[in-house]
Design a protein around this motif. Structure first.
Motif, PDB file in Angstrom:
ATOM      1  N   VAL A 125       0.858  -1.191   0.000  1.00 23.52           N
ATOM      2  CA  VAL A 125       0.000   0.000   0.000  1.00 23.52           C
ATOM      3  C   VAL A 125       0.892   1.238   0.000  1.00 23.52           C
ATOM      4  O   VAL A 125       1.731   1.388   0.891  1.00 23.52           O
ATOM      5  N   PRO A 126       0.735   2.130  -0.974  1.00 21.18           N
ATOM      6  CA  PRO A 126       1.592   3.318  -1.029  1.00 21.18           C
ATOM      7  C   PRO A 126       1.417   4.209   0.193  1.00 21.18           C
ATOM      8  O   PRO A 126       0.323   4.321   0.749  1.00 21.18           O
ATOM      9  N   LYS A 127       2.500   4.848   0.582  1.00 21.94           N
ATOM     10  CA  LYS A 127       2.465   5.779   1.702  1.00 21.94           C
ATOM     11  C   LYS A 127       1.514   6.925   1.387  1.00 21.94           C
ATOM     12  O   LYS A 127       1.432   7.397   0.251  1.00 21.94           O
ATOM     13  N   GLY A 128       0.777   7.362   2.390  1.00 23.72           N
ATOM     14  CA  GLY A 128      -0.132   8.486   2.214  1.00 23.72           C
ATOM     15  C   GLY A 128      -1.462   8.130   1.591  1.00 23.72           C
ATOM     16  O   GLY A 128      -2.231   9.016   1.210  1.00 23.72           O
ATOM     17  N   THR A 129      -1.759   6.828   1.488  1.00 22.36           N
ATOM     18  CA  THR A 129      -3.039   6.397   0.925  1.00 22.36           C
ATOM     19  C   THR A 129      -3.705   5.397   1.867  1.00 22.36           C
ATOM     20  O   THR A 129      -3.050   4.750   2.681  1.00 22.36           O
ATOM     21  N   ILE A 130      -5.025   5.292   1.730  1.00 17.28           N
ATOM     22  CA  ILE A 130      -5.801   4.271   2.416  1.00 17.28           C
ATOM     23  C   ILE A 130      -6.544   3.475   1.347  1.00 17.28           C
ATOM     24  O   ILE A 130      -7.266   4.058   0.526  1.00 17.28           O
ATOM     25  N   ARG A 131      -6.360   2.188   1.323  1.00  7.32           N
ATOM     26  CA  ARG A 131      -7.063   1.332   0.359  1.00  7.32           C
ATOM     27  C   ARG A 131      -8.144   0.550   1.104  1.00  7.32           C
ATOM     28  O   ARG A 131      -7.988  -0.625   1.405  1.00  7.32           O
ATOM     29  N   ASN A 132      -9.213   1.257   1.394  1.00  5.82           N
ATOM     30  CA  ASN A 132     -10.304   0.618   2.123  1.00  5.82           C
ATOM     31  C   ASN A 132     -11.205  -0.156   1.173  1.00  5.82           C
ATOM     32  O   ASN A 132     -11.133  -0.004  -0.054  1.00  5.82           O
TER      33      ASN A 132
END
Length: 255
Positions: A125-132
């Motif tokens: 998961v890339p930094k600064g993102t949320i993959r909800n």
């Protein structure tokens, strides 16, 4: 089974998860175990173990029918359709093969809660993102009669606590770490191979260290509503039943 009963929907609302015993036919469990064990027999690159633990073991099998059948040919779609419109979710084309190998420890240690889709160095998961997403579907592939054996662990009701926090502070606050709320006591899920666990995305969950002599085998599928997009991912975390039309019958009138 036509879908989740009213009692099961009530449990989903209050506790954030339901446990369906025997929701996956045994022959599908056996086929998946055979494929996974065949893959393990070819060896696991030592340098990949931490990454596989965070993402998936046997990555070459993640989209194989032998894994996908655990979802598509089980009770999972029928159960989910009673609460979520499956025509509006992304097709399920991959499963996480989640193995927990025995530790040499003899003293049990507690699981630590997390929410999926948060950045860590190994999870992709890339930094600064949320993959909800919308809901997590777990399939036990091995019997799990005891605690502290790599058990999927949940904090019942934490989804409601997190929702309230995000309503007050914004879902973006998750980028700073889990909300600092007082969590209830955790529950370690025990069960048998072929059991299904359906958990709301927002339910705090984790896994216990495995001090048993056996490998814990499980597969997890992440179900994501198509309306959860990069520009509006926060909505379903601040209003957690937004994409659950089948939950309307048990929702409090104040909602």
């Amino acid at each position: 089974m036509a879908g989740l009963s009213k009692e099961q929907k009530q449990q989903m609302y209050e506790q954030g998860y339901v446990h369906i015993r025997g929701g996956v036919p045994q022959h599908l469990v056996n086929d998946a175990l055979k494929a996974i064990n065949h893959s393990l027999g070819n060896g696991i690159p030592v340098e990949k173990v931490d990454q596989f633990r965070s993402q998936s073991f046997c990555p070459e099998l993640q989209s194989d029918p032998v894994i996908l059948n655990l979802f598509h040919q089980s009770q999972a779609p029928e159960l989910l359709q009673s609460v979520i419109d499956l025509d509006l979710v992304h097709p399920v084309r991959s499963g996480q093969i989640a193995l927990r190998f025995p530790n040499r420890d003899s003293e049990p240690r507690q699981a630590r809660p997390h929410l999926d889709g948060m950045h860590s160095p190994l999870n992709g998961v890339p930094k600064g993102t949320i993959r909800n997403f919308t809901t997590l579907v777990g399939v036990l592939l091995s019997d799990l009669p005891n605690r502290h054996a790599g058990n999927f662990t949940v904090w019942p009701g934490s989804h409601l606590l997190y929702e309230q926090y995000f309503k007050e502070h914004g879902a973006e606050s998750l980028l700073n770490g889990l909300p600092p709320v007082q969590l209830p006591e955790p529950v370690q899920v025990t069960g048998k191979a072929g059991d299904l666990i359906i958990a709301h995305y927002m339910l705090g969950h984790g896994v216990t260290p495995n001090i048993s002599p056996h490998i814990r085998y499980a597969v997890f599928f992440r179900i994501k509503h198509k309306a959860i997009q990069e520009h509006n991912w926060q909505q379903s975390m601040e209003h957690i039943w937004l994409h659950w039309p089948g939950m309307a019958e048990i929702m409090p009138h104040t909602e």
